[in-house]
Design an enzyme around this catalytic site. Structure first.
Site, PDB file in Angstrom:
ATOM      1  N   ASP A  20      48.542  34.248 -40.522  1.00 37.29           N
ATOM      2  CA  ASP A  20      49.548  35.192 -40.984  1.00 37.29           C
ATOM      3  C   ASP A  20      50.879  34.468 -41.064  1.00 37.29           C
ATOM      4  O   ASP A  20      51.179  33.620 -40.227  1.00 37.29           O
ATOM      5  CB  ASP A  20      49.660  36.360 -39.990  1.00 37.29           C
ATOM      6  N   GLU A  79      69.210  38.829 -36.621  1.00 37.72           N
ATOM      7  CA  GLU A  79      69.857  38.418 -37.874  1.00 37.72           C
ATOM      8  C   GLU A  79      71.343  38.180 -37.633  1.00 37.72           C
ATOM      9  O   GLU A  79      71.894  37.176 -38.080  1.00 37.72           O
ATOM     10  CB  GLU A  79      69.672  39.499 -38.947  1.00 37.72           C
ATOM     11  N   GLN A  88      71.547  55.250 -43.078  1.00 33.93           N
ATOM     12  CA  GLN A  88      72.276  55.879 -44.182  1.00 33.93           C
ATOM     13  C   GLN A  88      73.276  54.908 -44.821  1.00 33.93           C
ATOM     14  O   GLN A  88      73.306  54.738 -46.030  1.00 33.93           O
ATOM     15  CB  GLN A  88      73.039  57.131 -43.689  1.00 33.93           C
ATOM     16  N   LYS A 102      79.170  44.087 -43.754  1.00 34.47           N
ATOM     17  CA  LYS A 102      78.097  43.281 -44.353  1.00 34.47           C
ATOM     18  C   LYS A 102      76.855  44.162 -44.413  1.00 34.47           C
ATOM     19  O   LYS A 102      76.639  45.006 -43.535  1.00 34.47           O
ATOM     20  CB  LYS A 102      77.841  42.004 -43.554  1.00 34.47           C
TER      21      LYS A 102
END
Lengths: 680, 319
Positions: free
Chosen positions: A306, A347, A380, A395
């Site tokens: 994977d 991230e 949202q 960002k």
């Protein structure tokens, strides 16, 4: 109900300490077991050693009838040969027994509480029973969580102390009997019968109780038995030939010759090699359901991996900063960093790390930056950022950020950059300061370090690697190229995976894969080697033929290597054992025939002291070489991931040529000592 | 005295016809290696077999030639070579060439009297048969001798590359190994048991010679029968019921048991799916495998027959 302490005391020594460790004290500890195995019924399982056993009895009988120093010593050496073979097996088994003992303690009388309120012993549970397990209680059997969510301590099984989360539904629902719930309360539906649970299978496995000979082991045993028969015939025919030539040989000498010729070295070590191979897997926290699976691992031709979590890190990371025209890279970096300082997602952290690496910006927030107000990501807004000193830095997803910015002249240019990054398989994050777009942060899959080299090794070993991913073909191709895999399967569904395995198998190739989800189960069952992750579902674990307790999908590469090492060790010791015979002939035949034909003394290239010392030296060498090779049998022959031709050349040189030369030196040296024995 | 049947002047009048006969002895078995290469779709597999066969044949020939031209014993020294039992039309070279070629095939014709060879020279003709008549093998049932040994070689050493042994893309498991060992063991069983039993018989009037040479005569008789070679060493009379019966059994078992075993193996291999060999599988066409296969042929014979050869040809040669 037992308390947590029942499992918390389990001490699984760290693998690093145990791996391959062999101390001579293990031989001593295994001695009682070895003596017990002198029982002829135990010997019958191994044809080669049974012949030695019969020979030992015969020589002992002859010695009693007609005692001499020589025959006493030969009888002793023959018994030592049998004992050393038993010792090798007992040492290998002993390592598993300690582990089984600690596992067995998890099965102490757990009481299960059914949902209807009745309490039964865990051993009385049936498939389909639903039991309630609360905080601090031991889960009574293998099953699936059908209600609730809990943290579970699985250290009893995995040796990993960090608790894991188990919840109803999805791929995190499987629980193992013997593990402990740390918080909350769950309802578990039992999926295995008592005595067949994961822990039971594990105990049977490490103890070698259900050890059956693997296909390759059977074939090898046939070959070894055939060799034994040939030598038996050669020795039987020798007597009339010798009588014709002038004198009969003594039965003691003929038995000694027979035992030296039959492949005792590999015969003695064969089962130890198999047990040790399984043990090496267990040391790496992988459980195989059978030795057959370990052997198959060595034969694997195609490896399905994977992408996410195996080839690449599970999370995407920032790899590039692309400013729009008129914005300096430094400005973009500063803004991107500022917006991510309080963002604790992988991230976000990777953006801060990239800015630190490229532009030398500090990784921690300064005092004035610390007052900034963090705006967290929501589904949202699809963006995050900070409000500091009147600036509103954001960002996030391109469409969301661009919409917020409104009519910015750089928007069109940014859209182009965003599209390019997306096409290349990256994830673009647009950074904006108030109403002005600054640029784009590229997040991409990052291939784990060292994977490229590993795949190159696999290629050298003759194994094709195929990356399986849900990404589109373009993205998949980019990652495949970077990682250096041979092939990839993009936009893969579980059905595609199964079809790929079938296709490869139709071409006669063996396929290995890892998986954890229930939808992986058909493919795991179809694959020749299916390694299920321990964090996976019960269905996945049931379908595979191995379970990785650490749930590390990269480990399949090690599993393949262990399989190969097992086969190589067997082959190397077989070759060594057979090659040994030449020197033994040169030691024993001149000793037997020198009285008949003095000219045959020229075959005595080792210049041994006397016929008796020559024969005895060969028998002693034959026994000692078993003990000398026990560490090698347990540790396994060193495996290097190179091509077959290279491996064969090296191993033929070491074990073939080495097997021819070693006994000449060994017998010569032993003879130097044996000749000092009075009365020889 | 036409015991040496191919030395008859009408059949084999001169050196040229002799060479032609040797060529004809070898041509079919040697060409079968090419047939094999074509059949398995890889001619290099055939080249490897012929290289191993050729090396064994050339080695035995060289040793026998050297032994016959460097004799000891007063008669031989006087003649300058071991000419006993050899036609002067052919001399040592053509006789040895014929002898090694006929014992490496199932021909059985002889143009010289092998019994008259030196200990070592005669030993080479014997050893050639004890290899299992594989250099280059017989005409009808011959090529498989080397192939079965290749299966054994692959199985012995193939594990050392870390895979289940494969030959020509087929996996070698329990069935194939069982068939291979049955095929390989039939001949030695007959030779060893036959020789052993024969030596317990009263041998007066049976053997021309006593001592090691006599033992070689008996060993040669059973090696020739069990390999269905049919060549005669001479110097032994096998007309009594014991020899007639035991040599007959040796021929029967030595021929048909391997055929049955090889057919069983062929069937099991044919039913298997073929895997294309890759970087991880044992290469069976390079010089490395050649050495391995040649080594296996020699090792199997040496381990089985070392004691017998020591008491026969070696004891004679070392005198």
């Amino acid at each position: 109900m037992t308390t947590r302490s029942a499992t918390a005391v389990l001490d699984r020594p760290a693998p690093a300490v145990r791996a391959g460790a062999f101390a001579p004290s293990q031989l001593v500890a295994a001695l009682p077991d070895a003596v017990r195995k002198l029982d002829p019924r135990a010997q019958l399982r191994n044809p080669v050693m049974f012949v030695v056993w019969v020979g030992s009895v015969l020589v002992t009988g002859l010695t009693i009838v007609e005692p001499s120093v020589f025959s006493v010593l030969v009888a002793g050496s023959l018994w030592a040969t049998v004992l050393f073979a038993n010792l090798a097996e007992a040492v290998a088994e002993g390592r598993g027994k300690a582990q089984a003992e600690s596992l067995r303690r998890t099965r102490t009388e757990t009481v299960a509480r059914r949902v209807d309120g009745t309490e039964v012993p865990a051993t009385a549970l049936r498939v389909g029973d639903r039991v309630v397990v609360g905080a601090g209680e031991v889960i009574p059997g293998d099953g699936d969580v059908v209600e609730g969510i809990a943290t579970v301590d699985e250290s009893a099984i995995t040796g990993e102390s960090a608790p894991v989360i188990r919840e109803s539904g999805g791929d995190r629902s499987a629980v193992t009997g013997g593990t402990t719930v740390l918080s909350d309360r769950i309802v578990v539906e039992i999926t295995t019968r008592p005595g067949e649970s994961f822990v039971d299978r594990m105990i049977a496995l490490v103890e070698g109780a259900q050890r059956q000979k693997t296909p390759n082991e059977i074939a090898l045993t046939i070959l070894l038995s055939a060799l034994t028969i040939v030598f038996l015939l050669a020795v039987v025919a020798l007597q009339p030939m010798s009588a014709y030539s002038g004198a009969q040989q003594s039965l003691v000498v003929l038995t000694a010759l027979l035992v030296c010729l039959i492949p005792t070295t590999i015969g003695a070590l064969l089962s130890a090699i198999g047990i040790a191979g399984m043990d090496r897997l267990v040391q790496r926290n992988v459980l195989a359901t059978s030795g057959r699976a370990v052997e198959a691992a060595g034969d694997v031709d195609v490896l399905l991996l994977d992408k996410t979590g195996t080839i690449t890190f599970g999370n995407r990371q920032a790899t590039d900063l692309v400013p729009v025209e008129g914005v300096s890279p430094e400005d973009l970096a500063a803004a991107a960093r500022l917006s991510s300082l309080a963002d604790r997602t992988p991230e976000g952290r990777s953006i801060v790390a990239l800015c630190a690496q490229r532009f030398g910006l500090p990784e921690e927030a300064t005092r004035e930056e610390a007052v900034a107000e963090f705006v967290p990501f929501t589904a949202q807004t699809r963006m995050s950022g900070v409000d500091v000193g009147g600036r509103e830095i954001r960002k996030g997803a391109a469409s969301a950020v661009l919409e917020r910015v409104g009519a910015d002249p750089g928007a069109t240019a940014v859209r182009e950059v965003v599209d390019t990054i997306a096409q290349e398989g990256g994830t673009p994050l647009v950074v904006a300061d108030g109403g002005r777009v600054l640029g784009v942060v590229r997040l991409s899959d990052v291939v784990k370090p060292g994977m490229r080299e590993r795949f190159a090794q696999m290629r050298a070993m003759g194994i094709r690697t195929v990356m399986v991913t849900g990404d589109n073909a373009l993205t998949a191709a980019a990652i495949a190229r970077e990682a250096g895999v041979d092939d990839f399967l993009a936009e893969a569904t579980p059905e595609d995976k199964l079809a790929l395995i079938r296709r490869e198998q139709e071409g006669g190739r063996l396929v290995a894969m890892t998986g954890d989800g229930t939808n992986d189960a058909p493919a795991l069952a179809q694959a020749d080697v299916g390694v299920a992750m321990n964090t996976g579902t019960a269905a996945a674990k049931e379908a595979g033929n191995m379970v990785d307790l650490d749930s590390d999908p990269t480990k399949i590469i090690e599993v393949v290597e262990i399989g190969k090492q097992l086969l190589i060790t067997r082959g190397a010791l077989t070759t060594f054992s057979v090659a040994n015979d030449l020197a033994k002939y040169f030691a024993i035949l001149p000793a037997m025939f020198a009285a008949l034909y003095p000219q045959l003394d020229r075959l005595d290239v080792m210049a041994l002291a006397s016929p008796n010392s020559a024969i005895l030296s060969a028998v002693v060498f034959n026994a000692l070489v078993i003990v000398a090779l026990v560490p090698l049998a347990l540790r396994g022959v060193r495996y290097r991931p190179v091509g077959a031709a290279h491996l064969l050349r090296r191993n033929l040189l070491v074990y073939g040529l080495g097997g021819v030369v070693t006994p000449f030196a060994g017998i010569f040296l032993i003879d130097l000592l044996v000749r000092l024995v009075p009365g020889i | 005295m036409f015991n040496a049947n191919s030395a008859h002047p009408f059949e084999n009048p001169n050196a040229v016809t002799n060479l032609l006969q040797v060529f004809l002895l070898l041509v079919i078995p040697v060409c079968l290696t090419r047939t094999f290469g074509v059949l398995v779709g890889d001619r290099r597999q055939g080249h490897l077999l012929v290289a191993v066969m050729g090396t064994l044949w050339a080695t035995l020939l060289t040793v026998a030639w050297w032994a016959e031209s460097h004799p000891n014993g007063p008669a031989h020294l006087l003649a300058g070579g071991a000419m006993e039992g050899k036609e002067t039309r052919f001399g040592i070279g053509s006789s040895v060439l014929f002898a090694i070629s006929t014992t490496g095939t199932s021909t059985g014709a002889v143009n010289s009297w092998h019994d008259g060879y030196t200990g070592l020279g005669g030993g080479m003709t014997l050893l050639n048969m004890l290899f299992g008549e594989v250099a280059p093998g017989g005409v009808g049932a011959g090529l498989y001798g080397m192939l079965v040994l290749a299966v054994i070689a692959v199985f012995l050493a193939g594990l050392m590359v870390g895979r289940t042994p494969e030959y020509l893309g087929k996996k070698l498991g329990r069935v194939q190994v069982t068939a291979a060992v049955v095929a390989v063991l039939a001949m030695p069983t007959m030779v060893l048991l036959g020789t052993g039993a024969a030596l317990t018989q009263p041998l007066e009037g049976v053997l021309n010679d006593s001592g090691p040479h006599g033992l070689t005569e008996v060993l040669y008789a059973y090696a020739s029968a069990a390999n269905n070679n049919g060549s005669a060493f001479a110097g032994i009379t096998v007309t009594d019921p014991f020899f007639q019966a035991s040599l007959g059994v040796a021929m029967l078992v030595g021929r048909f048991v391997p055929i049955l075993a090889v057919l069983a193996m062929a069937g099991s291999l044919a039913a298997q799916r073929r895997v294309e060999p890759g970087a991880g599988s044992l290469p069976t066409s390079g010089p490395l495998f050649g050495v391995l296969l040649g080594g296996t042929v020699v090792l199997v014979a040496a381990l089985t027959f070392f004691p017998a050869l020591a008491l026969g040809p070696f004891a004679e040669a070392l005198l």
